[in-house]
Design a protein around this motif. Structure first.
Motif, PDB file in Angstrom:
ATOM      1  N   LEU A 115       0.763  -1.185   0.059  1.00 37.17           N
ATOM      2  CA  LEU A 115       0.130  -0.016   0.002  1.00 37.17           C
ATOM      3  C   LEU A 115       1.041   1.299   0.043  1.00 37.17           C
ATOM      4  CD1 LEU A 115      -2.631  -0.754   2.626  1.00 37.17           C
ATOM      5  CD2 LEU A 115      -3.127  -0.609   0.309  1.00 37.17           C
ATOM      6  N   TYR A 116       0.440   2.483  -0.403  1.00 38.12           N
ATOM      7  CA  TYR A 116       1.194   3.619  -0.460  1.00 38.12           C
ATOM      8  C   TYR A 116       0.839   4.151   0.974  1.00 38.12           C
ATOM      9  CZ  TYR A 116       1.824   3.355  -5.605  1.00 38.12           C
ATOM     10  OH  TYR A 116       2.288   3.152  -6.842  1.00 38.12           O
ATOM     11  N   ALA A 117       1.791   4.976   1.439  1.00 38.69           N
ATOM     12  CA  ALA A 117       1.459   5.656   2.644  1.00 38.69           C
ATOM     13  C   ALA A 117       0.356   6.286   2.895  1.00 38.69           C
ATOM     14  CB  ALA A 117       2.913   6.530   3.110  1.00 38.69           C
ATOM     15  N   SER A 118      -0.074   7.042   2.105  1.00 32.73           N
ATOM     16  CA  SER A 118      -1.515   7.930   1.940  1.00 32.73           C
ATOM     17  C   SER A 118      -2.529   6.862   2.208  1.00 32.73           C
ATOM     18  CB  SER A 118      -1.504   8.781   0.755  1.00 32.73           C
ATOM     19  OG  SER A 118      -1.489   7.925  -0.494  1.00 32.73           O
ATOM     20  N   GLU A 119      -2.598   5.767   1.936  1.00 34.28           N
ATOM     21  CA  GLU A 119      -3.747   4.808   1.814  1.00 34.28           C
ATOM     22  C   GLU A 119      -3.718   3.969   3.060  1.00 34.28           C
ATOM     23  OE1 GLU A 119      -4.000   3.761  -2.975  1.00 34.28           O
ATOM     24  OE2 GLU A 119      -2.503   2.536  -1.758  1.00 34.28           O
ATOM     25  N   THR A 120      -2.775   3.986   3.984  1.00 36.52           N
ATOM     26  CA  THR A 120      -2.716   3.014   5.125  1.00 36.52           C
ATOM     27  C   THR A 120      -3.850   3.464   6.010  1.00 36.52           C
ATOM     28  OG1 THR A 120      -0.971   4.474   6.219  1.00 36.52           O
ATOM     29  CG2 THR A 120      -0.330   2.482   4.822  1.00 36.52           C
ATOM     30  N   ASN A 121      -4.083   4.695   6.214  1.00 35.87           N
ATOM     31  CA  ASN A 121      -5.191   5.102   7.004  1.00 35.87           C
ATOM     32  C   ASN A 121      -6.515   4.762   6.832  1.00 35.87           C
ATOM     33  OD1 ASN A 121      -3.297   6.548   8.606  1.00 35.87           O
ATOM     34  ND2 ASN A 121      -3.503   8.527   7.510  1.00 35.87           N
ATOM     35  N   SER A 122      -6.688   4.200   5.776  1.00 31.45           N
ATOM     36  CA  SER A 122      -8.077   3.563   5.217  1.00 31.45           C
ATOM     37  C   SER A 122      -8.269   2.257   5.670  1.00 31.45           C
ATOM     38  CB  SER A 122      -8.295   3.911   3.818  1.00 31.45           C
ATOM     39  OG  SER A 122      -8.247   5.320   3.392  1.00 31.45           O
ATOM     40  N   TYR A 123      -7.170   1.534   6.159  1.00 32.19           N
ATOM     41  CA  TYR A 123      -7.380   0.210   6.467  1.00 32.19           C
ATOM     42  C   TYR A 123      -6.832  -0.095   7.896  1.00 32.19           C
ATOM     43  CZ  TYR A 123      -7.528   0.376   1.324  1.00 32.19           C
ATOM     44  OH  TYR A 123      -7.638   0.711   0.317  1.00 32.19           O
ATOM     45  N   LYS A 124      -7.382  -0.953   8.499  1.00 31.75           N
ATOM     46  CA  LYS A 124      -6.869  -1.534  10.020  1.00 31.75           C
ATOM     47  C   LYS A 124      -7.021  -3.025  10.082  1.00 31.75           C
ATOM     48  CE  LYS A 124     -11.316  -0.613  12.180  1.00 31.75           C
ATOM     49  NZ  LYS A 124     -12.270  -0.473  10.752  1.00 31.75           N
ATOM     50  N   GLU A 125      -6.257  -3.283  10.946  1.00 34.44           N
ATOM     51  CA  GLU A 125      -6.075  -4.901  11.137  1.00 34.44           C
ATOM     52  C   GLU A 125      -7.494  -5.418  11.647  1.00 34.44           C
ATOM     53  OE1 GLU A 125      -3.326  -5.925  13.937  1.00 34.44           O
ATOM     54  OE2 GLU A 125      -1.513  -5.163  13.145  1.00 34.44           O
ATOM     55  N   LYS A 132       8.997   3.393  -0.697  1.00 35.24           N
ATOM     56  CA  LYS A 132       8.103   4.132   0.495  1.00 35.24           C
ATOM     57  C   LYS A 132       6.552   3.445   0.226  1.00 35.24           C
ATOM     58  CE  LYS A 132      11.648   6.945   1.319  1.00 35.24           C
ATOM     59  NZ  LYS A 132      12.123   6.853   2.735  1.00 35.24           N
ATOM     60  N   VAL A 133       6.603   2.426   0.448  1.00 35.66           N
ATOM     61  CA  VAL A 133       5.311   1.707   0.291  1.00 35.66           C
ATOM     62  C   VAL A 133       5.365   0.835   1.984  1.00 35.66           C
ATOM     63  CG1 VAL A 133       4.936   1.888  -2.046  1.00 35.66           C
ATOM     64  CG2 VAL A 133       6.072  -0.261  -0.897  1.00 35.66           C
ATOM     65  N   ASN A 134       4.124   0.467   2.150  1.00 34.19           N
ATOM     66  CA  ASN A 134       3.600  -0.407   3.363  1.00 34.19           C
ATOM     67  C   ASN A 134       3.382  -1.812   2.861  1.00 34.19           C
ATOM     68  OD1 ASN A 134       3.737   2.212   4.632  1.00 34.19           O
ATOM     69  ND2 ASN A 134       2.922   1.233   6.419  1.00 34.19           N
ATOM     70  N   LEU A 135       3.725  -2.792   3.689  1.00 34.35           N
ATOM     71  CA  LEU A 135       3.410  -3.982   3.502  1.00 34.35           C
ATOM     72  C   LEU A 135       2.152  -4.417   4.281  1.00 34.35           C
ATOM     73  CD1 LEU A 135       4.226  -6.923   2.823  1.00 34.35           C
ATOM     74  CD2 LEU A 135       5.414  -7.152   5.022  1.00 34.35           C
ATOM     75  N   ILE A 136       1.188  -5.036   3.731  1.00 29.57           N
ATOM     76  CA  ILE A 136       0.006  -5.515   4.233  1.00 29.57           C
ATOM     77  C   ILE A 136      -0.201  -6.976   3.845  1.00 29.57           C
ATOM     78  CG2 ILE A 136      -1.293  -5.073   1.968  1.00 29.57           C
ATOM     79  CD1 ILE A 136      -3.625  -4.150   4.038  1.00 29.57           C
ATOM     80  N   ARG A 137      -0.435  -7.593   5.167  1.00 27.99           N
ATOM     81  CA  ARG A 137      -0.683  -9.062   4.949  1.00 27.99           C
ATOM     82  C   ARG A 137      -1.968  -9.540   5.263  1.00 27.99           C
ATOM     83  NH1 ARG A 137       3.649 -10.457   8.760  1.00 27.99           N
ATOM     84  NH2 ARG A 137       4.919 -10.501   7.076  1.00 27.99           N
TER      85      ARG A 137
END
Length: 416
Positions: A263-273, A305-310
């Motif tokens: 995920l791009y850093a700007s998109e991480t706030n839209s998702y949660k565990e 500059k991206v986030n890992l989502i699992r």
């Protein structure tokens, strides 16, 4: 003269009657023959392709489009009852056609974002078998990666002087108990201590009982597995010397897997565990399963500059394999409605329809009114109820068979 005319008239009438009877018999036979032919035609079978149901052949073979083996479809009179709008398939036809169903229920039909991910093993379910004692590996019983291993299964045999000494101590303690009978010595405590030492060094209770029964110390000892799973790595060879704590092999559990994406850093706030997501696999014909967001890396990758989502998914049938491509559909909205998977809907000139599985195992077509869909689910405004079972894979094959048997007009009278 009059008698001759009368006799001639009688003979003519008899001939005319015989002719009429013969004509009636021939007419009856002619009218019955097409019925027999029609009955024979109804009992025929044809061969079609599960991927291209428009193919209909009168003999077995391969699909001329994709080369897959054609499946046989019986055209018996009991196969379709259009008065009830039902079609029946045998268990073999359902299996060969890959027909799958799903229950109609509320799903997230809000806007979605689709991520491209890769299936990986669940590290939380990985295990490692380590050497408990130093020695030389005499023989390996597990030689290939991908092999399934169960607890208690022989893994390797080892020559270990330390283990031989421990076995001798155990046998000596048992012999002293039988021979010496010294009241000042607690022989049971000695035997128990020797047993615990052997168990700590990897021997199972059954192996210790066999040593006691034989009364002998063997040159090599077979080490049994204390883990279950699929072998992912073998780290020793026959003839290698192992030390205490050295890894012998690693296993992974394939009934629970991860799908990793970015995920791009700007998109991480839209998702949660613990968010629920849908995961589809193009290698499995677009099969969709539910998953859960298990982890979002709080650190950005230095390079991209991206986030890992699992995503955590289950794999009870073992069809999903590490390395497969996967598409993850994550809903950005919280809009929920009664919905069906996109693959369940067939669209033609009359509208949208689905095939519903009836309680008796047959299938019926049903017209529906769909709403605005996302990439995974289509909301159903009318035509279906919660709990209905719809065909999500193979609907084209069922529809093709219905059209072939009864013509394209058999859907004309269906109502929403």
């Amino acid at each position: 003269m009059i008698n001759i005319k009368k006799r001639f008239w009688v003979l003519s009438a008899a001939a005319l009657l015989s002719f009429m009877i013969l004509t009636a018999v021939l007419f009856t036979a002619c009218t019955q023959k097409p019925k027999a032919t029609a009955a024979k035609a109804i009992s025929k079978a044809y061969y079609t392709c599960s991927m291209h149901p428009q193919i209909h052949e009168d003999h077995p073979g391969n699909c001329p489009i994709c080369g897959m083996k054609l499946i046989k479809v019986e055209m018996s009179g009991n196969g379709m009852d259009m008065s009830e709008n039902k079609i029946r398939l045998t268990a073999t036809q359902i299996q060969l056609a890959g027909i799958r169903t799903d229950t109609v229920k509320e799903e997230n039909v809000g806007s979605e974002k689709t991520l491209t991910g890769t299936v990986t093993t669940d590290d939380n379910k990985s295990e490692e078998l380590s050497a408990r004692i130093p020695g030389r590996v005499q023989q390996l019983f597990v030689r290939t990666t991908g092999e399934k291993i169960a607890m208690g299964q022989p893994v390797y045999s080892i020559y270990s002087e330390d283990l031989q000494e421990a076995e001798k101590e155990y046998l000596l303690a048992r012999q002293q108990e039988k021979i010496l009978h010294n009241p000042d010595v607690d022989y049971q405590q000695l035997i128990s201590a020797a047993e615990n030492k052997l168990q700590l060094w990897g021997l199972f209770p059954a192996q210790i009982r066999n040593i006691a029964a034989s009364g002998k110390v063997s040159a090599t000892t077979t080490i049994l597995s204390k883990v279950d799973g699929t072998v992912s790595e073998i780290l020793v060879h026959e003839g290698d010397y192992v030390t205490e704590g050295m890894s012998v092999l690693k296993t992974q559990a394939l009934n629970s897997l991860w799908v990793e994406a970015q995920l791009y850093a700007s998109e991480t706030n839209s998702y949660k565990e613990n968010d629920r997501v849908s995961v589809s696999f193009p290698d499995l014909g677009g099969q969709i399963i539910n998953g859960k967001v298990e982890f979002i890396n709080p650190e950005l990758s230095n390079a991209s500059k991206v986030n890992l989502i699992r995503i955590s998914i289950t794999n009870p049938q073992g069809l999903i394999r590490p390395g497969m491509l996967a598409y993850i559909s994550i809903g950005n909205g919280s809009s929920r409605a009664l919905a069906v998977p996109v693959s369940a809907i067939l669209i033609d000139g009359k509208g949208s329809q689905v095939w519903v599985k009836n309680p008796d195992g047959s299938f019926s077509s049903r017209m529906i009114k769909p709403g605005n869909s996302n990439q995974s689910y289509v909301p159903v405004l009318s035509g279906l109820n919660a709990g209905d079972i719809v065909v999500t894979n193979g609907a084209y094959l069922i529809n093709s068979e219905a059209i072939f048997k009864n013509g394209g007009d058999n859907m004309a009278d269906m109502k929403m």
